[in-house]
Design an enzyme around this catalytic site. Structure first.
Site, PDB file in Angstrom:
ATOM      1  N   LYS A  83      17.820   5.448  89.210  1.00 54.54           N
ATOM      2  CA  LYS A  83      17.367   6.530  88.865  1.00 54.54           C
ATOM      3  C   LYS A  83      17.723   7.240  87.423  1.00 54.54           C
ATOM      4  O   LYS A  83      18.963   7.210  87.277  1.00 54.54           O
ATOM      5  CB  LYS A  83      17.678   7.541  89.900  1.00 54.54           C
TER       6      LYS A  83
HETATM    7  O1  G3P Z   1      14.861  14.601  94.833  1.00 51.22           O
HETATM    8  C1  G3P Z   1      14.943  15.595  94.069  1.00 51.22           C
HETATM    9  C2  G3P Z   1      15.275  16.891  94.984  1.00 51.22           C
HETATM   10  O2  G3P Z   1      16.671  16.743  95.344  1.00 51.22           O
HETATM   11  C3  G3P Z   1      15.524  18.125  94.073  1.00 51.22           C
HETATM   12  O3  G3P Z   1      15.100  19.011  95.181  1.00 51.22           O
HETATM   13  O4  G3P Z   1      15.355  21.317  96.341  1.00 51.22           O
HETATM   14  O5  G3P Z   1      16.801  20.699  94.312  1.00 51.22           O
HETATM   15  O6  G3P Z   1      14.610  21.231  93.749  1.00 51.22           O
HETATM   16  P1  G3P Z   1      15.377  20.540  94.667  1.00 51.22           P
END
Ligand code: G3P
Length: 221
Positions: A83
């Site tokens: 990634k």
């Molecule tokens: O895969 C990306 C994800 O973990 C981001 O999620 O909830 O931190 O916006 P969030």
């Protein structure tokens, strides 16, 4: 649609994998920071539990560092997807790693043009963060519609991996649009299994079975 779990929590990964629900895993430094133990061991363990793609993220911001880290991450398993962030250096690393046969997930995508450029650079996955767009008053799901249309117009093979999912309706909407993958926090996957009528229905079945048993004490299924 493929379902990935967005976590580095081994217990959750084992739990949902045993139900046959998981096609892959996505992690990032923030998710790893929530878990105890050596992150290297955690990443290696995840690649062994899960047969599908496991996204592991670089932390370098320069091309050469991303290349070194990407190759080291890939040593954890053949199912590792590197990634990289959506930056000029990230795109260059995406191009180089992809050319060497190492699959890449370009993360932190917030616009259709970013997704288009990542696909041009050879990404296996693009990760648009829809919840974070919703958080700032923009329509995250509209971004998924735009990317789907663009990728279909030009037959890009890059898969749309919908990330930053906050609730089950996000999953339904992403599936209706035709996103390739959703990556879910464990709590969202848990909620997707539940319905109040399922709970009530099961309680009623069990209560009726108890009534049957009262008249037939030796009854068994
Ligand atoms: O895969 C990306 C994800 O973990 C981001 O999620 O909830 O931190 O916006 P969030």
């Amino acid at each position: 649609m493929k379902i990935f779990l967005d976590t580095a929590n081994l217990e959750s990964i084992k739990k949902f994998n045993d139900m046959g629900l998981l096609d892959g895993i996505t992690t990032n430094p923030s998710l790893l920071s929530k878990e105890k133990g050596n992150p290297k061991n955690t990443m290696e363990e995840i690649t062994k539990i899960i047969k599908g793609d496991v996204s592991l993220e670089v932390v370098s911001t320069e091309y050469s560092g991303m290349m070194e880290e990407g190759k080291r991450l890939r040593e954890y398993g053949d199912n590792v997807v590197v990634k990289v962030p959506m930056t000029p250096d990230g795109l260059k690393a995406c191009k180089s790693l992809s050319s060497e046969g190492i699959p890449v997930n370009v993360t932190l995508i917030f616009s259709p043009n970013q997704a288009l450029l990542a696909a041009k650079s050879g990404a296996k996955y693009v990760s648009p963060f829809i919840g974070r767009l919703d958080d700032i008053g923009q329509d995250g799901m509209h971004l998924i519609e735009d990317i789907r249309e663009i990728f279909d117009n030009y037959d890009f093979e890059t898969e749309i991996l919908v990330a930053s999912i906050r609730h089950p309706i996000h999953v339904v909407d992403a599936a209706k649009i035709g996103a390739d993958v959703v990556t879910l926090p464990p709590v969202v996957l848990e909620k997707m299994m539940q319905h109040p009528l399922t709970k009530i229905g099961l309680e009623n079945f069990l209560a009726d079975w108890e009534k049957l048993k009262a008249g037939n004490p030796d009854i068994k299924i």
